[in-house]
Design a protein around this motif. Structure first.
Motif, PDB file in Angstrom:
ATOM      1  N   ALA A 177       0.863  -1.191   0.000  1.00 54.71           N
ATOM      2  CA  ALA A 177       0.000   0.000   0.000  1.00 54.71           C
ATOM      3  C   ALA A 177       0.890   1.229   0.000  1.00 54.71           C
ATOM      4  N   GLU A 178       0.418   2.272  -0.658  1.00 54.80           N
ATOM      5  CA  GLU A 178       1.141   3.546  -0.672  1.00 54.80           C
ATOM      6  C   GLU A 178       0.140   4.690  -0.519  1.00 54.80           C
ATOM      7  N   CYS A 179       0.520   5.653   0.342  1.00 54.63           N
ATOM      8  CA  CYS A 179      -0.236   6.913   0.473  1.00 54.63           C
ATOM      9  C   CYS A 179      -1.737   6.675   0.646  1.00 54.63           C
ATOM     10  N   ALA A 180      -2.076   5.693   1.464  1.00 55.25           N
ATOM     11  CA  ALA A 180      -3.471   5.383   1.751  1.00 55.25           C
ATOM     12  C   ALA A 180      -3.758   5.670   3.218  1.00 55.25           C
ATOM     13  N   ILE A 181      -5.043   5.801   3.542  1.00 63.45           N
ATOM     14  CA  ILE A 181      -5.471   6.012   4.926  1.00 63.45           C
ATOM     15  C   ILE A 181      -6.253   4.777   5.373  1.00 63.45           C
ATOM     16  N   LEU A 182      -5.782   4.145   6.458  1.00 65.69           N
ATOM     17  CA  LEU A 182      -6.423   2.952   6.992  1.00 65.69           C
ATOM     18  C   LEU A 182      -6.879   3.236   8.423  1.00 65.69           C
ATOM     19  N   SER A 195      -1.978  -8.593  -2.135  1.00 59.24           N
ATOM     20  CA  SER A 195      -3.016  -7.589  -2.415  1.00 59.24           C
ATOM     21  C   SER A 195      -2.384  -6.204  -2.479  1.00 59.24           C
ATOM     22  N   GLU A 196      -3.137  -5.242  -2.989  1.00 55.81           N
ATOM     23  CA  GLU A 196      -2.583  -3.895  -3.164  1.00 55.81           C
ATOM     24  C   GLU A 196      -3.645  -2.845  -2.891  1.00 55.81           C
ATOM     25  N   ILE A 197      -3.231  -1.802  -2.167  1.00 56.51           N
ATOM     26  CA  ILE A 197      -4.059  -0.617  -1.978  1.00 56.51           C
ATOM     27  C   ILE A 197      -3.321   0.547  -2.622  1.00 56.51           C
ATOM     28  N   MET A 198      -3.926   1.137  -3.642  1.00 55.58           N
ATOM     29  CA  MET A 198      -3.262   2.200  -4.398  1.00 55.58           C
ATOM     30  C   MET A 198      -3.389   3.558  -3.698  1.00 55.58           C
ATOM     31  N   GLU A 199      -2.689   4.515  -4.257  1.00 54.65           N
ATOM     32  CA  GLU A 199      -2.563   5.837  -3.671  1.00 54.65           C
ATOM     33  C   GLU A 199      -3.930   6.522  -3.522  1.00 54.65           C
ATOM     34  N   GLY A 200      -4.091   7.180  -2.379  1.00 52.81           N
ATOM     35  CA  GLY A 200      -5.278   7.998  -2.156  1.00 52.81           C
ATOM     36  C   GLY A 200      -6.490   7.242  -1.675  1.00 52.81           C
ATOM     37  N   ALA A 201      -6.404   5.940  -1.544  1.00 56.69           N
ATOM     38  CA  ALA A 201      -7.549   5.168  -1.068  1.00 56.69           C
ATOM     39  C   ALA A 201      -7.765   5.421   0.423  1.00 56.69           C
ATOM     40  N   MET A 202      -9.033   5.460   0.816  1.00 56.49           N
ATOM     41  CA  MET A 202      -9.407   5.669   2.218  1.00 56.49           C
ATOM     42  C   MET A 202     -10.268   4.492   2.651  1.00 56.49           C
ATOM     43  N   ILE A 203      -9.825   3.793   3.693  1.00 59.22           N
ATOM     44  CA  ILE A 203     -10.482   2.554   4.104  1.00 59.22           C
ATOM     45  C   ILE A 203     -10.756   2.582   5.604  1.00 59.22           C
ATOM     46  N   ARG A 204     -12.003   2.221   5.944  1.00 59.50           N
ATOM     47  CA  ARG A 204     -12.384   2.107   7.345  1.00 59.50           C
ATOM     48  C   ARG A 204     -12.711   0.651   7.643  1.00 59.50           C
ATOM     49  N   GLY A 205     -12.213   0.160   8.793  1.00 56.01           N
ATOM     50  CA  GLY A 205     -12.567  -1.196   9.202  1.00 56.01           C
ATOM     51  C   GLY A 205     -13.996  -1.259   9.708  1.00 56.01           C
ATOM     52  N   SER A 206     -14.564  -2.424   9.741  1.00 60.71           N
ATOM     53  CA  SER A 206     -13.906  -3.681   9.420  1.00 60.71           C
ATOM     54  C   SER A 206     -13.830  -3.875   7.899  1.00 60.71           C
ATOM     55  N   PHE A 207     -12.700  -4.467   7.466  1.00 59.15           N
ATOM     56  CA  PHE A 207     -12.456  -4.611   6.037  1.00 59.15           C
ATOM     57  C   PHE A 207     -11.536  -5.791   5.791  1.00 59.15           C
ATOM     58  N   ALA A 208     -11.835  -6.553   4.725  1.00 57.21           N
ATOM     59  CA  ALA A 208     -10.995  -7.676   4.334  1.00 57.21           C
ATOM     60  C   ALA A 208     -10.719  -7.594   2.845  1.00 57.21           C
ATOM     61  N   LEU A 209      -9.438  -7.684   2.480  1.00 62.09           N
ATOM     62  CA  LEU A 209      -9.011  -7.664   1.087  1.00 62.09           C
ATOM     63  C   LEU A 209      -8.367  -9.003   0.766  1.00 62.09           C
TER      64      LEU A 209
END
Length: 387
Positions: A177-182, A195-209
């Protein structure tokens, strides 16, 4: 312990998701039901007692002594303890429904048990497709503890901003992951292998990838969301489950929904999850052949395997899409879209079976998977019996 996961009466109520799989192969939380029981019992000896047309692909492994479990009943510690202490010839019932038994295949099929035990069941019971996303956040939390206990997480790039408890983030080998908010304040976040989280993604738990899946640039992902293996997600999603191998890669909103495998939502596909009058949402039930009350104010879309939507498709609240439907006509499609629909309207013609095979083959080939003869037989059965 030879475990057999059997389809109970829930199978028909979980259509269209179970057109192409037994109940045990549905995904909720991080894992499928079968994967969860494998981890719980630390065994690979798990097989299926399912519909005849599915049984060539999802096989049964029979031994002299078997433990039969209805996977629609989600495990908790008390239930697991009771199962491990179940004696040969005994069966568990909850509200007169068979939940589990330890016996021979013959006696199970004859409903012939030495002792029938009524149990209390404190966990949740999956009866309808919308139960999957309703309980998904709880399932993610359960699976997170099951998978990560005693293990050490890999690390992410220091460009990633983690809000909340870092211990509620678990990163499998190869995940980046790069430049993401978790944000883990409201639930854990699990990132599967590669798995991959690209730049600028914003993710709130609960979450499964899932393994090999990607969250595209600038995506907004709210809690209670599971993205199964080898899938792509962009735009905005909230409390959805993608079973696997499917793409919702572009802008557009999907909430409170379950998307099957090998599906593709075209750019700017949107699914309403709330009626304008805030009324309870009704969804189509294949067994009863009518719309039934869900008990929910928020319910989006249930989509069977191999279905596709064109760009700018707009789904009504509580839409149910069958298997191998191709939705591309203008305006809102109806709330029930038949399997193999060529267009998505109630009057649309059927997709030809050979063409359905061709599309499935092309779609699966992109993931390095072949459409097997077993898969073709399943699709043919659905084509001939569920139009």
């Amino acid at each position: 312990m030879n475990i057999i996961l059997f389809d109970g009466k829930e199978y028909s109520d979980l259509l269209p998701l179970t057109f192409t799989r037994p109940v045990a192969e549905l995904r909720m939380g991080i894992l499928t039901f079968a994967e969860r029981w494998k981890l719980i019992f630390q065994t690979e000896k798990i097989s299926y007692l399912t519909q005849r047309y599915l049984s060539e692909k999802y096989t049964l492994q029979n031994e002299e002594e078997n433990v039969f479990i209805n996977p629609a009943y989600f495990p908790n510690q008390d239930f697991i303890y009771q199962l491990k202490n179940l004696k040969f010839g005994e069966a568990f019932y909850y509200q007169e429904e068979l939940v589990a038994a330890k016996t021979t295949l013959e006696n199970f099929q004859l409903n012939n048990f030495v002792k029938k035990i009524d149990i209390t069941f404190e966990s949740f019971h999956i009866q309808y497709p919308w139960d999957l996303f309703t309980y998904n956040s709880d399932a993610i939390t359960y699976d997170f503890q099951l998978i990560t206990q005693g293990r050490k997480s890999c690390t992410l790039s220091n460009t990633v901003k983690i809000i909340g408890d870092p211990s509620q983030l678990f990163v499998e080998e190869g995940a980046v992951a790069e430049c993401a908010i978790l944000n883990t304040k409201e639930g854990p976040i699990y990132l599967g292998k590669n798995s991959e989280i690209m730049e600028g993604a914003m993710i709130r738990g609960s979450f499964a990838l899932g393994t090999g899946s990607k969250i595209n640039m600038g995506a907004k992902v709210y809690g209670g969301t599971t993205v199964g293996p080898y899938s792509k997600v962009g735009g905005e999603v909230n409390n959805i489950i993608i079973l696997g191998y499917s793409n919702k890669g572009h802008d557009g909103f999907v909430g409170n929904s379950v998307i099957g495998e090998w599906c593709n939502l075209g750019a700017d596909t949107n699914s309403s999850n709330l009626k304008n009058n805030y009324a309870e949402v009704k969804l189509w039930n294949y067994k009863k052949q009518k719309f039934i009350k869900s008990g929910l104010q928020f319910a989006g879309m249930i989509m069977g395997d191999h279905s596709k939507s064109a760009i700018n498709t707009q789904f009504n609240t509580g839409t149910v899409v069958g298997v191998s439907a191709n939705i591309f006509t203008s305006g809102f499609p109806p709330n029930i879209i038949k399997s193999f629909s060529w267009g998505g309207k109630s009057e649309s013609p059927n997709f030809k079976l050979e063409q359905a095979y061709e599309v499935a083959e092309r779609t699966m080939k992109r993931r390095g998977i072949e459409l097997s003869e077993q898969d073709k037989k399943i699709i043919e059965y659905i084509y001939n019996n569920y139009q």
